[in-house]
Scaffold this motif. Structure first.
Motif, mmCIF file in Angstrom:
data_model
loop_
_atom_site.group_PDB
_atom_site.id
_atom_site.type_symbol
_atom_site.label_atom_id
_atom_site.label_comp_id
_atom_site.label_asym_id
_atom_site.label_seq_id
_atom_site.Cartn_x
_atom_site.Cartn_y
_atom_site.Cartn_z
ATOM 1 N N ILE A 245 -10.562 10.246 14.005
ATOM 2 C CA ILE A 245 -11.914 9.277 14.351
ATOM 3 C C ILE A 245 -13.100 9.716 13.839
ATOM 4 O O ILE A 245 -13.744 10.988 13.600
ATOM 5 C CB ILE A 245 -11.910 9.573 16.164
ATOM 6 C CG1 ILE A 245 -10.818 9.198 16.703
ATOM 7 C CG2 ILE A 245 -13.159 8.845 16.689
ATOM 8 C CD1 ILE A 245 -10.615 9.212 18.359
ATOM 9 N N ASP A 246 -13.789 8.956 12.748
ATOM 10 C CA ASP A 246 -14.746 8.896 12.272
ATOM 11 C C ASP A 246 -15.980 8.152 12.737
ATOM 12 O O ASP A 246 -15.953 7.090 13.424
ATOM 13 C CB ASP A 246 -14.567 8.859 10.623
ATOM 14 C CG ASP A 246 -13.412 9.948 10.237
ATOM 15 O OD1 ASP A 246 -13.959 11.200 10.291
ATOM 16 O OD2 ASP A 246 -12.580 9.597 9.574
ATOM 17 N N GLY A 247 -17.128 8.703 12.172
ATOM 18 C CA GLY A 247 -18.498 7.700 12.541
ATOM 19 C C GLY A 247 -19.513 8.371 12.597
ATOM 20 O O GLY A 247 -19.354 9.920 12.528
ATOM 21 N N LYS B 276 -17.788 9.750 19.417
ATOM 22 C CA LYS B 276 -16.500 10.501 18.848
ATOM 23 C C LYS B 276 -15.905 11.187 19.431
ATOM 24 O O LYS B 276 -14.674 11.241 20.066
ATOM 25 C CB LYS B 276 -16.559 10.704 17.284
ATOM 26 C CG LYS B 276 -17.314 9.564 16.276
ATOM 27 C CD LYS B 276 -17.432 10.272 15.126
ATOM 28 C CE LYS B 276 -18.364 11.557 14.977
ATOM 29 N NZ LYS B 276 -19.555 11.185 15.251
ATOM 30 N N SER B 277 -16.649 12.353 19.924
ATOM 31 C CA SER B 277 -16.209 13.374 20.753
ATOM 32 C C SER B 277 -15.617 13.107 22.213
ATOM 33 O O SER B 277 -14.561 13.715 22.560
ATOM 34 C CB SER B 277 -17.302 14.839 20.623
ATOM 35 O OG SER B 277 -17.508 15.279 19.507
ATOM 36 N N ALA C 157 -12.389 11.037 21.844
ATOM 37 C CA ALA C 157 -11.535 12.073 21.184
ATOM 38 C C ALA C 157 -10.888 12.790 22.410
ATOM 39 O O ALA C 157 -9.649 13.077 22.461
ATOM 40 C CB ALA C 157 -11.820 12.647 20.023
ATOM 41 N N ASP D 23 -12.201 19.721 17.339
ATOM 42 C CA ASP D 23 -13.607 19.544 17.362
ATOM 43 C C ASP D 23 -14.180 20.049 16.179
ATOM 44 O O ASP D 23 -14.503 21.039 15.847
ATOM 45 C CB ASP D 23 -14.473 20.140 18.466
ATOM 46 C CG ASP D 23 -15.680 19.598 18.587
ATOM 47 O OD1 ASP D 23 -16.302 19.029 17.548
ATOM 48 O OD2 ASP D 23 -16.524 19.975 19.602
ATOM 49 N N ASP E 225 -11.885 14.473 15.172
ATOM 50 C CA ASP E 225 -12.980 13.687 14.962
ATOM 51 C C ASP E 225 -14.118 14.229 14.159
ATOM 52 O O ASP E 225 -14.083 15.591 14.114
ATOM 53 C CB ASP E 225 -13.873 13.313 16.294
ATOM 54 C CG ASP E 225 -14.374 14.450 16.971
ATOM 55 O OD1 ASP E 225 -15.512 14.478 16.778
ATOM 56 O OD2 ASP E 225 -13.953 15.445 17.700
ATOM 57 N N ARG F 86 -16.418 13.360 10.313
ATOM 58 C CA ARG F 86 -17.395 12.201 9.556
ATOM 59 C C ARG F 86 -16.445 11.670 8.277
ATOM 60 O O ARG F 86 -16.373 10.893 7.675
ATOM 61 C CB ARG F 86 -18.466 13.158 8.786
ATOM 62 C CG ARG F 86 -19.676 13.267 9.927
ATOM 63 C CD ARG F 86 -20.137 12.236 10.557
ATOM 64 N NE ARG F 86 -21.603 12.694 11.120
ATOM 65 C CZ ARG F 86 -21.304 13.178 12.321
ATOM 66 N NH1 ARG F 86 -20.461 13.612 12.896
ATOM 67 N NH2 ARG F 86 -22.615 13.693 12.737
ATOM 68 N N LEU G 237 -15.875 4.583 14.694
ATOM 69 C CA LEU G 237 -16.729 4.122 15.360
ATOM 70 C C LEU G 237 -18.026 3.927 15.085
ATOM 71 O O LEU G 237 -18.566 4.814 14.307
ATOM 72 C CB LEU G 237 -16.771 5.224 16.769
ATOM 73 C CG LEU G 237 -15.410 5.576 17.747
ATOM 74 C CD1 LEU G 237 -15.513 6.577 18.705
ATOM 75 C CD2 LEU G 237 -14.974 4.196 18.121
ATOM 76 N N LYS H 24 -16.173 4.930 6.151
ATOM 77 C CA LYS H 24 -15.034 4.120 6.583
ATOM 78 C C LYS H 24 -13.836 4.182 5.621
ATOM 79 O O LYS H 24 -13.756 3.634 4.588
ATOM 80 C CB LYS H 24 -15.465 2.947 6.920
ATOM 81 C CG LYS H 24 -14.079 2.073 7.746
ATOM 82 C CD LYS H 24 -14.489 0.711 8.064
ATOM 83 C CE LYS H 24 -13.494 0.042 8.525
ATOM 84 N NZ LYS H 24 -13.716 -1.501 8.804
ATOM 85 N N THR I 59 -18.870 0.563 19.674
ATOM 86 C CA THR I 59 -19.153 1.202 20.994
ATOM 87 C C THR I 59 -20.422 0.519 21.501
ATOM 88 O O THR I 59 -20.725 0.825 22.892
ATOM 89 C CB THR I 59 -19.189 2.509 20.945
ATOM 90 O OG1 THR I 59 -20.387 3.140 20.498
ATOM 91 C CG2 THR I 59 -17.844 2.889 20.251
#
Length: 225
Positions: A8-10, A16-17, A20, A33, A127, A129, A145, A193, A202
């Motif tokens: 999970i990136d963003g 994200k956290s 996740a 994390d 999660d 970057r 995200l 991405k 979101t």
């Protein structure tokens, strides 16, 4: 159930956290994390009075740092050289410097190796970057995200108010924009991405709604695998 790698990136404060952690709990997967890892190094740099802009000095510290996690309620505990720093790594000063520290090659190489080792057997939600592009490029599920700058700043503002931190919404919004720029323009593993990542906006969605959307994506991938 197949043991998947879920990346999970963003950008900062996209959720994200939070997402996740819920997914990992519901799926009985391990939550990693990665942001806390970089924050732990940043905390070490600041507490040892090393100039965050001195890449050579920061890089020399990395081999001496041991980062570990332990279950906690309500949050996962973070340790640096066996000393708990769960709360300390969320300070304003750490937040202001973590993007710079995480851009250094030695720092990223060390953390990427550790993250890959943890994820090797699957059954993880990670999660960050650059999880889908650099750390786990073969992850079966990749989520990117996003949310508007204002929405992300508002989330951080509410979190800070609950903790008694005095930053204004305008200050946080400016900091979020600056963080976005630093993360997306750094030379090593910039925020980007992955080609095969699924984007989830979101903005305006509740946490349960975002979790539901991502679970549907995961179920589809499990059917393929």
């Amino acid at each position: 159930m197949n043991e998947l790698q879920i990346a999970i990136d963003g950008p900062a404060s996209a959720g994200k956290s939070t997402i996740a952690k819920i997914l990992a709990t519901d799926l009985k997967y391990v939550y990693v994390d990665t942001g806390a890892m970089y924050r732990a190094i940043t905390f070490a740099v600041l507490t040892q009075n090393v100039n965050p802009k001195d890449e050579v000095a920061v890089s020399a510290m990395v081999p001496e740092l041991e980062i570990s996690f332990a279950p906690g309620n309500p949050v996962q505990k973070v340790f640096l050289n066996r000393q708990e720093i769960t709360t300390e790594i969320r300070s304003v000063e750490v937040t202001a410097n973590v993007s710079l520290i995480s851009s250094y090659a030695v720092v990223r190489t060390a953390m990427t190796a550790l993250q890959r080792k943890i994820a090797a057997d699957g059954g993880v939600v990670m999660d960050g970057r650059d999880i889908g592009t650099t750390v786990l490029p073969a992850a079966q599920v990749k989520i990117f995200l996003i949310a508007s700058v204002h929405e992300r700043a508002l989330r951080r503002y509410k979190e800070n108010q609950a903790k008694g931190m005095p930053e204004s919404l305008a200050e946080i919004e400016e900091a979020v924009q600056k963080r976005d720029h630093l993360d997306s323009t750094r030379q090593i593993s910039p925020l980007k991405k992955a080609v095969d990542a699924i984007e989830v906006d979101t903005t305006g969605l509740s946490i349960p709604e975002v979790v539901h959307v991502i679970k549907e994506i995961i179920h589809q991938q499990q059917a393929v695998n």
